[in-house]
Design a protein around this motif. Structure first.
Motif: not given
Length: 248
Positions: A81-88
Motif C-alpha cells: 500500500l503506497v501513500d500517493q502523497h508521501a511517494a510523490h
C-alpha cells in the motif's frame, strides 16, 4: 507540517509565528492561476534521476487505488500500500535536490500577479528575506501591511498551497539561528516538495500510478518521505496466506 496530519504545529514555535499559526491565511482570488498543466498531477514533472546501482525496491505492479489516497501494488514478495502523497513528495524532493543543489530553484511566472494575505508579523519576516525567497523560486514584494505580491512561484507549487508554503517558510526562517545555508535549503526544498505533490483524495489513472511507482523505484530513499514518514506498507505473501488459513 505534514498534510493530512492532526498534530499541533504551533508547539514550541517562537511567539511571532506561533500567534500567526492561529490566524487562517487567505489567498486573494483575483483570477490568478498557475499554468493549467501544473494544476494536476503531471507524471513528467517528477524526476529524471539516474537509477541507483542497487535497487531499493522490488518491481511493483499497480493493482488499483484505495480511497483515492493509497496505491495498491503487488510484487513477488507480497502486496504494498503506497501513500500517493508521501511517494510523490519523495520523488519531487529528490529531483529538486539533484537539479538545484547549487542554483536557484526553477520558477514559473503567474499569469497575473497575486496578492497573498498573511499575518503582518509573517509578512514582515518574509519581506526581510526577499533575496532568499528569490533563490527558492519566489518572486515577491511587500504590498501593504499583511500582504505579499507574488509574481512567480517554484515550478509545480499548487496555487492553493502558496499561503501555507509561505507560512512554513516563515517558521523555518524564525528558527534559522545557527543553521547553515545547506540546512535552510533542505528545509525549503522539503516545504516546496510537500506543497507541489499530489494530495490525498485525488483520483489517479492507472498510467499515472504506474509512472509514480517507477519514479519512486529510482529514488535513493524510496521508503520514506522527506519528513521521515513511510511511503508504503508491505503485507508479505506469508502474512496473506496465514490470514486466509493457508499457512500455519
Amino acid at each position: 507540517n505534514y498534510p493530512d496530519d492532526d498534530f499541533d504545529s504551533t508547539v514550541n514555535l517562537p511567539p511571532i509565528v506561533k500567534q500567526a499559526r492561529f490566524e487562517t491565511p487567505t489567498t486573494s482570488q483575483a483570477n490568478s492561476f498557475l499554468p493549467p498543466q501544473q494544476q494536476a498531477f503531471d507524471p513528467a514533472y517528477a524526476p529524471s534521476m539516474p537509477a541507483p546501482g542497487e535497487a531499493k525496491l522490488p518491481m511493483l505492479r499497480v493493482v488499483g487505488q484505495v480511497n483515492e489516497t493509497y496505491i495498491v501494488a503487488e510484487s513477488s514478495d507480497g502486496m504494498y500500500l503506497v501513500d500517493q502523497h508521501a511517494a510523490h513528495e519523495r520523488v519531487v524532493y529528490e529531483r529538486l535536490m539533484a537539479e538545484h543543489q547549487d542554483v536557484p530553484i526553477e520558477r514559473q511566472t503567474l499569469m497575473l500577479a497575486q496578492p497573498i494575505e498573511l499575518p503582518p508579523a509573517v509578512t514582515r519576516l518574509l519581506s526581510a528575506h526577499l533575496v532568499d525567497l528569490e533563490q527558492w523560486g519566489f518572486e515577491a514584494e511587500e504590498f501593504g501591511e499583511g500582504t505579499l505580491m507574488l509574481r512567480a512561484v517554484p515550478s509545480g507549487l499548487h496555487v492553493g498551497q502558496i499561503a501555507t508554503a509561505l507560512m512554513e517558510i516563515a517558521d523555518h526562517l524564525s528558527y534559522e539561528g545557527g543553521a547553515t545555508s545547506d540546512d535552510r535549503r533542505e528545509k525549503m526544498l522539503t516545504t516546496i516538495a510537500c506543497h507541489s505533490s499530489i494530495r490525498a483524495g485525488k483520483t489517479l489513472t492507472h498510467e499515472e500510478m504506474r509512472q509514480l511507482l517507477q519514479q519512486l523505484e529510482r529514488c535513493e530513499m524510496p521508503r520514506t518521505c522527506p519528513h521521515g514518514r513511510p511511503t508504503m506498507l508491505q503485507i508479505t505473501q506469508g502474512q496473506i496466506e496465514r490470514q486466509f488459513g493457508r499457512k500455519g
